[in-house]
Scaffold this motif. Structure first.
Motif, PDB file in Angstrom:
ATOM      1  N   ALA A  51     -14.991  -8.698 -10.861  1.00  0.00           N
ATOM      2  CA  ALA A  51     -15.880  -7.668 -11.719  1.00  0.00           C
ATOM      3  C   ALA A  51     -17.265  -9.365 -11.484  1.00  0.00           C
ATOM      4  CB  ALA A  51     -15.574  -7.246 -13.194  1.00  0.00           C
ATOM      5  N   ALA A  64     -18.732  -3.638 -12.891  1.00  0.00           N
ATOM      6  CA  ALA A  64     -18.420  -3.241 -12.004  1.00  0.00           C
ATOM      7  C   ALA A  64     -19.796  -3.990 -10.874  1.00  0.00           C
ATOM      8  CB  ALA A  64     -18.582  -1.737 -10.996  1.00  0.00           C
ATOM      9  N   GLN A  80     -18.549   1.863 -15.845  1.00  0.00           N
ATOM     10  CA  GLN A  80     -17.716   1.011 -15.313  1.00  0.00           C
ATOM     11  C   GLN A  80     -18.144  -0.333 -16.359  1.00  0.00           C
ATOM     12  OE1 GLN A  80     -18.217   2.011 -10.960  1.00  0.00           O
ATOM     13  NE2 GLN A  80     -16.295   2.078 -11.148  1.00  0.00           N
TER      14      GLN A  80
END
Length: 235
Positions: A51, A64, A80
Motif C-alpha cells: 500500500a 490503497a 480503504q
C-alpha cells in the motif's frame, strides 16, 4: 524420395494460404503481491499488504491509492485506509507529511471500529512492520517491450492520463481532448475509473465525463496492467 518432396511442397503451399494463427491467450497469473486495493471487504487478523504509506502529525496510515498535488495528499478511496498510529519508521522511510511511499506492511488488522484522530478510520493495523519496496523509474517504451520482466514490480512512469466513466488509460502523448496521439504507446490502469477525487483535478476532455492530464504514477505492474498506488499531478 520424390513422394516425400511432393508432400512437403503441398504442406508448404497449404500453410501459406492460411490466415496467421493468433497466439493462445495468456492465463492471468496468481498475484504474488497482495494490494490493499485487492482486499474488499478488508479482512481482520494477521495481514501483509502492499500500500501507500502516508504520515501526519498524529501518526501514519496506509492507503490503497493516493493523489498528490499542490493541495497535499488525498486518498482516492477513503474507506480503504488503515490507521497505523505513531510508528518508528525504518531509516529508508521518511516522516515527511508531503511524501507518499510504497511499502509492504505486516501486522494485525482490527476493525471495523473507530480509530485514529476523531475516530476517523474504520480499521487499524497493530504492531506494523514496514518495508519499502524497490522502485524502478522507467519509460513506457521500456515497459511495453519488457512487460514480463516487470511483472509484480513497483514501477514509476510519466504519461498522459485519459479518464472516463469506464476506463483509465496512460499514453505517451495525447492529442486534442486528451485522446492518445496516433501511433503512441498506451497501457491500461486498474481500479479508479471515474473516481471523483482524481477527476476534479484533471481537465475536461473530448466527451462527457472524460478527464485528462499529465501525471506521474507509481504502482504495481501486473498482467499488462498498472495498479496505481501514487498519482502525482504536476504543479
Amino acid at each position: 524420395m520424390q513422394r516425400w518432396i511432393c508432400l512437403l511442397i503441398v504442406i508448404m503451399i497449404t500453410g501459406c494460404g492460411r490466415a496467421p494463427v493468433a497466439p493462445a491467450p495468456t492465463a492471468v497469473s496468481q498475484p504474488t503481491t497482495v494490494l490493499l486495493a485487492d482486499l474488499a471487504p478488508l479482512p481482520t487478523g494477521p495481514q501483509t499488504v502492499t500500500a501507500t504509506l502516508i504520515t501526519m502529525s498524529a501518526g501514519a496510515a496506509l492507503a490503497a491509492t493516493v493523489v498528490r498535488s499542490d493541495a497535499g495528499i488525498v486518498p482516492l478511496e477513503p474507506q480503504q485506509v488503515i490507521w497505523l498510529g505513531p510508528v518508528d519508521l525504518p531509516p529508508n522511510l521518511t516522516d515527511n507529511p508531503l511524501a507518499a511511499q510504497v511499502v509492504q506492511a505486516a501486522g494485525i488488522v482490527e476493525g471495523p471500529g473507530s480509530f485514529g484522530p476523531d475516530g476517523a478510520y474504520r480499521y487499524q493495523m497493530r504492531d506494523p512492520t514496514l518495508r519499502p519496496l524497490p522502485l524502478r523509474t522507467i519509460d513506457m517504451a521500456l515497459l511495453v517491450q519488457n512487460s514480463a520482466l516487470y511483472h509484480e514490480q513497483a514501477i514509476q512512469l510519466r504519461g498522459e492520463l485519459l479518464l472516463s466513466a469506464s476506463s483509465a488509460i496512460l499514453s505517451e502523448r495525447s492529442g486534442p481532448g486528451g485522446v492518445p496521439a496516433e501511433d503512441t504507446r498506451q497501457i491500461k490502469l486498474a481500479a479508479f475509473a471515474a473516481n471523483p477525487v482524481l477527476a476534479e483535478q484533471l481537465r475536461s476532455g473530448s466527451g462527457e465525463d472524460v478527464r485528462y492530464g499529465t501525471v506521474e504514477i507509481t504502482g504495481i505492474w501486473r498482467d499488462n496492467r498498472l495498479y496505481p498506488l501514487i498519482i502525482v499531478l504536476p504543479s
